[in-house]
Every structure is written in C-alpha cells, then in structure tokens.
Design an enzyme around this catalytic site. Structure first.
Site, PDB file in Angstrom:
ATOM      1  N   ASN A 205       0.878  -1.174   0.000  1.00  0.00           N
ATOM      2  CA  ASN A 205       0.000   0.000   0.000  1.00  0.00           C
ATOM      3  C   ASN A 205       0.911   1.218   0.000  1.00  0.00           C
ATOM      4  O   ASN A 205       1.500   1.558   1.022  1.00  0.00           O
ATOM      5  CB  ASN A 205      -0.879  -0.044   1.263  1.00  0.00           C
ATOM      6  CG  ASN A 205      -1.673   1.226   1.455  1.00  0.00           C
ATOM      7  OD1 ASN A 205      -1.765   2.064   0.554  1.00  0.00           O
ATOM      8  ND2 ASN A 205      -2.262   1.377   2.645  1.00  0.00           N
TER       9      ASN A 205
ATOM     10  N   SER B 127       3.664  -1.759  10.268  1.00  0.00           N
ATOM     11  CA  SER B 127       5.119  -1.784  10.434  1.00  0.00           C
ATOM     12  C   SER B 127       5.760  -3.134  10.089  1.00  0.00           C
ATOM     13  O   SER B 127       6.714  -3.550  10.738  1.00  0.00           O
ATOM     14  CB  SER B 127       5.498  -1.360  11.860  1.00  0.00           C
ATOM     15  OG  SER B 127       5.030  -0.054  12.120  1.00  0.00           O
TER      16      SER B 127
ATOM     17  N   GLU C 296      -6.626   5.103   7.878  1.00  0.00           N
ATOM     18  CA  GLU C 296      -6.368   6.506   7.541  1.00  0.00           C
ATOM     19  C   GLU C 296      -7.606   7.144   6.909  1.00  0.00           C
ATOM     20  O   GLU C 296      -7.886   8.316   7.125  1.00  0.00           O
ATOM     21  CB  GLU C 296      -5.128   6.610   6.637  1.00  0.00           C
ATOM     22  CG  GLU C 296      -3.863   6.415   7.448  1.00  0.00           C
ATOM     23  CD  GLU C 296      -2.709   5.764   6.705  1.00  0.00           C
ATOM     24  OE1 GLU C 296      -2.712   5.731   5.467  1.00  0.00           O
ATOM     25  OE2 GLU C 296      -1.793   5.263   7.404  1.00  0.00           O
TER      26      GLU C 296
ATOM     27  N   GLU D 246      -5.197  -4.460  10.894  1.00  0.00           N
ATOM     28  CA  GLU D 246      -4.152  -3.454  11.055  1.00  0.00           C
ATOM     29  C   GLU D 246      -4.428  -2.615  12.295  1.00  0.00           C
ATOM     30  O   GLU D 246      -5.180  -1.623  12.219  1.00  0.00           O
ATOM     31  CB  GLU D 246      -4.117  -2.524   9.836  1.00  0.00           C
ATOM     32  CG  GLU D 246      -3.855  -3.226   8.526  1.00  0.00           C
ATOM     33  CD  GLU D 246      -3.321  -2.258   7.476  1.00  0.00           C
ATOM     34  OE1 GLU D 246      -2.255  -2.522   6.947  1.00  0.00           O
ATOM     35  OE2 GLU D 246      -3.970  -1.224   7.220  1.00  0.00           O
TER      36      GLU D 246
ATOM     37  N   LYS E  65       0.173   4.265  -0.279  1.00  0.00           N
ATOM     38  CA  LYS E  65      -0.431   5.476   0.299  1.00  0.00           C
ATOM     39  C   LYS E  65      -0.166   6.669  -0.641  1.00  0.00           C
ATOM     40  O   LYS E  65      -0.093   6.478  -1.854  1.00  0.00           O
ATOM     41  CB  LYS E  65       0.082   5.712   1.716  1.00  0.00           C
ATOM     42  CG  LYS E  65      -0.074   4.458   2.576  1.00  0.00           C
ATOM     43  CD  LYS E  65       0.140   4.668   4.021  1.00  0.00           C
ATOM     44  CE  LYS E  65      -0.067   3.343   4.740  1.00  0.00           C
ATOM     45  NZ  LYS E  65       0.052   3.474   6.187  1.00  0.00           N
TER      46      LYS E  65
ATOM     47  N   GLY F 240       2.749   2.517  10.621  1.00  0.00           N
ATOM     48  CA  GLY F 240       3.718   3.587  10.386  1.00  0.00           C
ATOM     49  C   GLY F 240       4.461   4.030  11.634  1.00  0.00           C
ATOM     50  O   GLY F 240       5.146   5.040  11.634  1.00  0.00           O
TER      51      GLY F 240
ATOM     52  N   HIS G 258      -9.499   1.528   5.100  1.00  0.00           N
ATOM     53  CA  HIS G 258      -8.208   1.725   5.773  1.00  0.00           C
ATOM     54  C   HIS G 258      -8.371   2.729   6.921  1.00  0.00           C
ATOM     55  O   HIS G 258      -9.145   3.690   6.808  1.00  0.00           O
ATOM     56  CB  HIS G 258      -7.168   2.230   4.764  1.00  0.00           C
ATOM     57  CG  HIS G 258      -5.780   2.189   5.314  1.00  0.00           C
ATOM     58  ND1 HIS G 258      -5.298   3.158   6.167  1.00  0.00           N
ATOM     59  CD2 HIS G 258      -4.784   1.280   5.180  1.00  0.00           C
ATOM     60  CE1 HIS G 258      -4.059   2.845   6.524  1.00  0.00           C
ATOM     61  NE2 HIS G 258      -3.724   1.706   5.938  1.00  0.00           N
TER      62      HIS G 258
HETATM   63  P1  PGA Z   1       3.003   0.504   7.475  1.00  0.00           P
HETATM   64  O1  PGA Z   1       1.514   0.679   6.872  1.00  0.00           O
HETATM   65  O2  PGA Z   1       3.520  -0.822   6.978  1.00  0.00           O
HETATM   66  O3  PGA Z   1       3.776   1.670   6.951  1.00  0.00           O
HETATM   67  O4  PGA Z   1       2.849   0.500   8.959  1.00  0.00           O
HETATM   68  C1  PGA Z   1       0.631  -0.404   6.757  1.00  0.00           C
HETATM   69  C2  PGA Z   1      -0.712   0.057   6.230  1.00  0.00           C
HETATM   70  O5  PGA Z   1      -1.210   1.091   6.677  1.00  0.00           O
HETATM   71  O6  PGA Z   1      -1.329  -0.605   5.364  1.00  0.00           O
END
Ligand code: PGA
Length: 260
Positions: free
Chosen positions: A9, A214, A97, A168, A11, A174, A95
């Site tokens: 992903n 992460s 976010e 998640e 983003k 992140g 997601h």
């Molecule tokens: P990350 O993001 O691996 O940077 O923690 C995962 C995600 O939000 O899908």
C-alpha cells in the site's frame, strides 16, 4: 487453506519518475514466486505506469479507495467500474487513515464494498482498533462491530470469492511498533469466528487474513510464526523494491519451503 497474499500500500507516496524507476528495478529483478499472490496499490494516477510491469510478473495491481456509486456527479471520486475498466484487480477499503482522517464510517465502507464487488474487484477490507480502545480492553468489541457493519449486505459466497481482510491495529501503522504475535493470533482467530458465526461455517477459514502495521524484512519471519497470518499489507516497506521482495521471499521460505 487460505491463499497467502502480500500487498503493498503505497499510500500518498511517489511521483511518476519514482514509479518508473521502481517499475524498472522490479522488472530487472524479475522475481518469481510460486505460492504467493503479490500486488501493489499505488495512488490512482500511478496505476497506469506501474500496471504493465506488474501484469507481466503476474502480480496484481490495486487501488487504495473507490466510491460507492458507479458513475455520476461526484466530483473528485473514482468508481470501481472505472478501475475495473483499466484492469485493476483489487481495492483497499476501510483503511484506518480513511476512517480516521476522512471520517469514513463502516456504513460507508459497506456501500463501497457492495459496489466494488459488483464491479468485479477483489476487496481488501481493513479493520483495526486504536491504542486507546486496546488500552481500555475494547479491541474485540470494536473489531466485531467493524467487521459486521462493513460487511452488511455482502453474501457468504461473495466474502469467500472476493474478500481479503487486513487486520491493522492503528497503533502499529507507520509507527515502527508491531503488534505482538500472540495479539495478532488472537485477533485473527477472533475475526474468523465472527465470519463463521455471521456468514456460515468455515467462511472464516477460507478467506485470507493479512496482518498490517510496520511489517519489515526484519520482523516478517517472527510474525509468520503465527499460522493464522495469511500474508501482509505492507505500507512503508513496499516503497522499495528490495525490502518488499525480501518480505515476500521470507514468507515463501517460511511457509512453503520449510520441510525441504
Ligand atoms: P506501514 O503501513 O507498513 O507503513 O505500517 C501499513 C498500512 O497502513 O497498510
């Protein structure tokens, strides 16, 4: 056994130059994985420059969002029908976010899943609790509500054929902090039980449940000790060809070559 899927992903990262560079590097490496379904979801405007390379490698191309209507006066939105028409394979919906920054509710996510499945896309439904919810011991209640409400109106067969879930935890995205393998194991089993209870027996066992938050080459091996993890949704570490391929290699070795 559920398929093992590893999706990147991106983003809101990379421009056209960086995407072409990534594409070239990936094509040069020409990775071959027999047992893993790999894919990347770039921003909409970068689907086109990435798509051909991914398709040649037999990888999937995804999108990070789609709207709940097929077409019409919805300025700035992208329909799953449009995505399907340019050969997109999957879409990430719900997601954290989007839920937390854009205020997307599970009710909206359910409408988006309906339209995406109708358009013929695979859906990666993301669910996860916040740190506050976990600290209050509410994580299971929160995840149950999210799963049930986000899948409102979706039939058992559609879930089995078209749905992947990505667990998640918001506090692990992140941040460099992973959920502990035991926390992930418990939640993945819990999600399978919710699906079995609400959509019929064995439903939960048939679908892929990815872990996200992460994930890096350094921790993928340890995470894969959890048998209930059927792959990963990878943010930061999917932006570099080497780190993303490394995660896939580690997964293939750990899951499919351990007895050789
Ligand atoms: P990350 O993001 O691996 O940077 O923690 C995962 C995600 O939000 O899908």
């Amino acid at each position: 056994m559920a398929e093992i899927k590893i999706y990147g992903n991106w983003k809101m990262n990379k421009d056209i130059k960086e995407t072409i560079q990534f594409s070239r590097e990936l094509a040069q490496q020409n990775p071959e994985f027999e047992n893993i379904v790999a894919g990347i979801a770039p921003p909409f405007v970068l689907i086109h420059p990435l798509k051909d390379t991914l398709k040649e490698l037999n990888w999937k191309i995804g999108a990070q969002n789609s709207f709940y209507e097929k077409k019409g006066a919805f300025t700035g939105e992208i329909s799953p029908v449009m995505l399907k028409s340019i050969d997109v394979d999957f879409v990430i919906l719900g997601h954290s976010e989007r839920r937390n920054i854009m205020g997307e509710t599970s009710e909206v996510v359910a409408k988006k899943i309906r339209t995406a499945i109708d358009a013929g896309l695979e859906v990666v439904l993301c669910v996860g609790e916040t740190l506050e919810e976990r600290e209050k011991g509410r994580e299971k209640e929160v995840i149950k509500k999210m799963v049930i409400e986000s899948l409102n109106g979706i039939a058992r067969e559609e879930i089995i054929d078209k749905l992947t879930i990505a667990y998640e935890p918001v506090w692990a995205i992140g941040t460099g902090v992973n959920a502990a393998p035991e926390q992930i194991r418990q939640m993945h089993c819990f999600i399978r039980d919710i699906l079995d209870e609400n959509f019929g027996d064995e439903c939960g066992r048939k679908i892929t449940i990815q872990y996200g938050g992460s994930v890096k080459p350094e921790n993928a091996g340890e995470l894969l000790e959890v048998e209930d993890i059927d792959g990963f949704l990878v943010g930061g570490a999917s932006l570099q060809v080497n780190s993303f391929l490394e995660i896939i290699k580690i997964t293939e070795n750990k899951r499919f070559k351990k007895t050789r």
